[in-house]
Design a protein around this motif. Sequence first.
Motif, PDB file in Angstrom:
ATOM      1  N   SER A 172      -8.484   4.125  -7.546  1.00 17.06           N
ATOM      2  CA  SER A 172      -9.599   3.214  -7.270  1.00 17.06           C
ATOM      3  C   SER A 172     -10.419   2.983  -8.542  1.00 17.06           C
ATOM      4  N   VAL A 173     -10.622   4.039  -9.304  1.00 16.41           N
ATOM      5  CA  VAL A 173     -11.300   3.893 -10.588  1.00 16.41           C
ATOM      6  C   VAL A 173     -10.453   3.043 -11.529  1.00 16.41           C
ATOM      7  N   ILE A 174      -9.151   3.285 -11.534  1.00 16.11           N
ATOM      8  CA  ILE A 174      -8.257   2.506 -12.390  1.00 16.11           C
ATOM      9  C   ILE A 174      -8.311   1.030 -12.037  1.00 16.11           C
ATOM     10  N   LEU A 175      -8.338   0.732 -10.757  1.00 14.86           N
ATOM     11  CA  LEU A 175      -8.403  -0.670 -10.321  1.00 14.86           C
ATOM     12  C   LEU A 175      -9.613  -1.365 -10.937  1.00 14.86           C
ATOM     13  N   LYS A 176     -10.770  -0.733 -10.813  1.00 17.07           N
ATOM     14  CA  LYS A 176     -11.995  -1.309 -11.372  1.00 17.07           C
ATOM     15  C   LYS A 176     -11.919  -1.391 -12.886  1.00 17.07           C
ATOM     16  N   TRP A 177     -11.383  -0.366 -13.504  1.00 17.71           N
ATOM     17  CA  TRP A 177     -11.276  -0.319 -14.963  1.00 17.71           C
ATOM     18  C   TRP A 177     -10.360  -1.417 -15.485  1.00 17.71           C
ATOM     19  N   LEU A 178      -9.259  -1.676 -14.794  1.00 12.60           N
ATOM     20  CA  LEU A 178      -8.356  -2.755 -15.204  1.00 12.60           C
ATOM     21  C   LEU A 178      -9.063  -4.109 -15.177  1.00 12.60           C
ATOM     22  N   GLN A 179      -9.845  -4.325 -14.142  1.00 11.19           N
ATOM     23  CA  GLN A 179     -10.592  -5.583 -14.047  1.00 11.19           C
ATOM     24  C   GLN A 179     -11.552  -5.741 -15.212  1.00 11.19           C
ATOM     25  N   ASP A 180     -12.250  -4.648 -15.552  1.00  6.51           N
ATOM     26  CA  ASP A 180     -13.248  -4.706 -16.624  1.00  6.51           C
ATOM     27  C   ASP A 180     -12.608  -4.740 -18.005  1.00  6.51           C
ATOM     28  N   THR A 236       0.937  -0.248  -2.461  1.00  2.55           N
ATOM     29  CA  THR A 236       0.892   1.079  -1.859  1.00  2.55           C
ATOM     30  C   THR A 236       2.179   1.310  -1.099  1.00  2.55           C
ATOM     31  N   ALA A 237       2.913   2.326  -1.491  1.00  2.00           N
ATOM     32  CA  ALA A 237       4.176   2.663  -0.829  1.00  2.00           C
ATOM     33  C   ALA A 237       3.926   3.733   0.219  1.00  2.00           C
ATOM     34  N   ASP A 238       4.268   3.443   1.454  1.00  2.00           N
ATOM     35  CA  ASP A 238       4.236   4.451   2.502  1.00  2.00           C
ATOM     36  C   ASP A 238       5.555   5.203   2.462  1.00  2.00           C
ATOM     37  N   LEU A 239       5.508   6.432   1.951  1.00  2.00           N
ATOM     38  CA  LEU A 239       6.697   7.282   1.876  1.00  2.00           C
ATOM     39  C   LEU A 239       6.596   8.438   2.863  1.00  2.00           C
ATOM     40  N   GLY A 240       5.770   8.235   3.892  1.00  2.00           N
ATOM     41  CA  GLY A 240       5.623   9.264   4.909  1.00  2.00           C
ATOM     42  C   GLY A 240       4.479  10.218   4.659  1.00  2.00           C
ATOM     43  N   GLN A 241       3.510   9.812   3.823  1.00  2.37           N
ATOM     44  CA  GLN A 241       2.390  10.687   3.502  1.00  2.37           C
ATOM     45  C   GLN A 241       1.267  10.610   4.518  1.00  2.37           C
ATOM     46  N   ASP A 242       1.432   9.808   5.563  1.00  5.35           N
ATOM     47  CA  ASP A 242       0.458   9.702   6.656  1.00  5.35           C
ATOM     48  C   ASP A 242      -0.886   9.133   6.212  1.00  5.35           C
ATOM     49  N   ASP A 243      -0.900   8.321   5.180  1.00  2.00           N
ATOM     50  CA  ASP A 243      -2.126   7.635   4.781  1.00  2.00           C
ATOM     51  C   ASP A 243      -2.417   6.495   5.749  1.00  2.00           C
ATOM     52  N   ASP A 244      -3.691   6.163   5.871  1.00  3.28           N
ATOM     53  CA  ASP A 244      -4.114   5.035   6.682  1.00  3.28           C
ATOM     54  C   ASP A 244      -3.989   3.774   5.835  1.00  3.28           C
ATOM     55  N   LEU A 245      -2.912   3.025   6.031  1.00  2.00           N
ATOM     56  CA  LEU A 245      -2.664   1.859   5.193  1.00  2.00           C
ATOM     57  C   LEU A 245      -3.716   0.772   5.399  1.00  2.00           C
ATOM     58  N   ALA A 246      -4.234   0.664   6.620  1.00  2.00           N
ATOM     59  CA  ALA A 246      -5.290  -0.320   6.879  1.00  2.00           C
ATOM     60  C   ALA A 246      -6.536   0.021   6.075  1.00  2.00           C
ATOM     61  N   LEU A 247      -6.864   1.305   6.000  1.00  2.00           N
ATOM     62  CA  LEU A 247      -8.027   1.737   5.225  1.00  2.00           C
ATOM     63  C   LEU A 247      -7.813   1.489   3.740  1.00  2.00           C
ATOM     64  N   ILE A 248      -6.593   1.706   3.268  1.00  2.00           N
ATOM     65  CA  ILE A 248      -6.282   1.464   1.857  1.00  2.00           C
ATOM     66  C   ILE A 248      -6.439  -0.018   1.534  1.00  2.00           C
ATOM     67  N   ARG A 249      -6.005  -0.867   2.443  1.00  2.00           N
ATOM     68  CA  ARG A 249      -6.197  -2.311   2.252  1.00  2.00           C
ATOM     69  C   ARG A 249      -7.684  -2.650   2.172  1.00  2.00           C
ATOM     70  N   GLU A 250      -8.475  -2.016   3.031  1.00  2.00           N
ATOM     71  CA  GLU A 250      -9.922  -2.253   3.016  1.00  2.00           C
ATOM     72  C   GLU A 250     -10.538  -1.826   1.686  1.00  2.00           C
ATOM     73  N   LYS A 251     -10.091  -0.689   1.155  1.00  2.00           N
ATOM     74  CA  LYS A 251     -10.618  -0.208  -0.122  1.00  2.00           C
ATOM     75  C   LYS A 251     -10.289  -1.180  -1.244  1.00  2.00           C
ATOM     76  N   ALA A 252      -9.046  -1.663  -1.265  1.00  2.00           N
ATOM     77  CA  ALA A 252      -8.655  -2.611  -2.301  1.00  2.00           C
ATOM     78  C   ALA A 252      -9.457  -3.901  -2.170  1.00  2.00           C
ATOM     79  N   SER A 253      -9.643  -4.360  -0.944  1.00  2.00           N
ATOM     80  CA  SER A 253     -10.409  -5.583  -0.703  1.00  2.00           C
ATOM     81  C   SER A 253     -11.856  -5.420  -1.141  1.00  2.00           C
ATOM     82  N   ALA A 254     -12.432  -4.245  -0.871  1.00  2.00           N
ATOM     83  CA  ALA A 254     -13.820  -3.989  -1.251  1.00  2.00           C
ATOM     84  C   ALA A 254     -13.999  -3.978  -2.764  1.00  2.00           C
ATOM     85  N   LEU A 255     -12.919  -3.725  -3.500  1.00  2.00           N
ATOM     86  CA  LEU A 255     -12.982  -3.724  -4.956  1.00  2.00           C
ATOM     87  C   LEU A 255     -12.601  -5.090  -5.536  1.00  2.00           C
ATOM     88  N   GLY A 256     -12.545  -6.099  -4.678  1.00  2.00           N
ATOM     89  CA  GLY A 256     -12.380  -7.465  -5.155  1.00  2.00           C
ATOM     90  C   GLY A 256     -10.963  -7.991  -5.199  1.00  2.00           C
TER      91      GLY A 256
END
Length: 398
Positions: free
Chosen positions: A20-28, A38-58
């Motif tokens: 998330s820091v890298i995402l912002k840093w790349l933009q700047d 984001t690759a779902d390899l069975g790590q049980d992450d909430d992909l919807a939440l990850i999409r929200e985080k990326a969206s919140a960072l622009g």
Amino acid sequence: MNNQKVRKVVLAYSGGLDTSVILKWLQDKYNCEVVTFTADLGQDDDLALIREKASALGIKDKNIYTEDLTEEFVQDFVFPMFRANALYEGYYLLGTAIARPLIAKRQIEIAKLVGADAVAHGATGKGNDQVRFEFGYYSLNPKIKVISPWREWDLTSRNKLIEYAKVHNISVPQDKTGEPPYSIDSNLLHNSFEGKVLEDPGIESDYSMLQRITLPEQAQDNPEYVEITFAKGDPVSVDGTKLSPANLLRKLNEIGGRHGIGLVDIVENRYIGIKSRGVYETPGGTILFHAHRAIESITLEKAASHLKDEIMPKYAALIYNGYWWTHEREMLQALIDKSQESVNGIVRAKLYKGSVTIVSRKSDNSIYSQTLASFDDENYNQSDAEGFIRINSLRFRV
């Protein structure tokens, strides 16, 4: 990369603090368009939440890719590796290493799809993953630009990273003690943990971070038996129920986890020369490793079996060091796969408080001869062994 112009970059994005820091840093830093993958390899992450985080960072919705790759991961990467009985330095079942080639492959594919001229990852400049990702990128697209923020920015410590996150309103996760969490990598094959108390190899961890297994001493008191059916070296069913590759590994993770199977606490040699301590939990993979060796023990001829054992360390090192997409790995894979043509049958294992004990193995392709092995065999002339010994010991007696 500092002096190169970048128009669009595909970032391997986990949704965690670092990326998330890298995402912002790349933009700047690069003032470029960022695409997250984001690759779902069975790590049980909430992909919807990850999409929200990326969206919140622009990040625009069209530039947010989240994909379920679990079946491809197990079928095309984990199972081929397990045909080789691959272990790195005697303990490590390569759970993190085997995931990187697939992530790199899909990043390059997305870069081509969206017209990106660069890819980026969140691996540090001290670790193995930077090598694994970038070897994969260059193997699949030699002309791609690669951005590795940890080798470029001035956020040289965890504290600086956290401060940057707070300034830019990026959430900072905390563990149960209110501190930044362990460095964790998860997929369907394993969980790995590094950092904090683990950085001192002389201190015993309390293993409070474990997510997938029960500590062996806390596991149930009754053993459990599990049967795995193999076809051409790959597991195809558990206890008689046929399962897809990913679901089969999930099932074995569940069974092994409750018996404390697959916990290792090791110091390993990274490719770049640094020793590092890690804790790994690989319940299903540990069961598969022992079961596969067991079915090979009755279906592989001695010389073939020993040849596999000889090349295994080389094969394991290639995966550990990031050389999956190479001719030499493919050549070894072809040899390994050839050896598996008759590796069919059923293995029964007993699981109890951290141990996997093979109790039976059966195959229609078995080359084990109970008659020859028996002490009661009258067809084997034991005196024939004298000549065998005299010829093979000649060099000792000359």
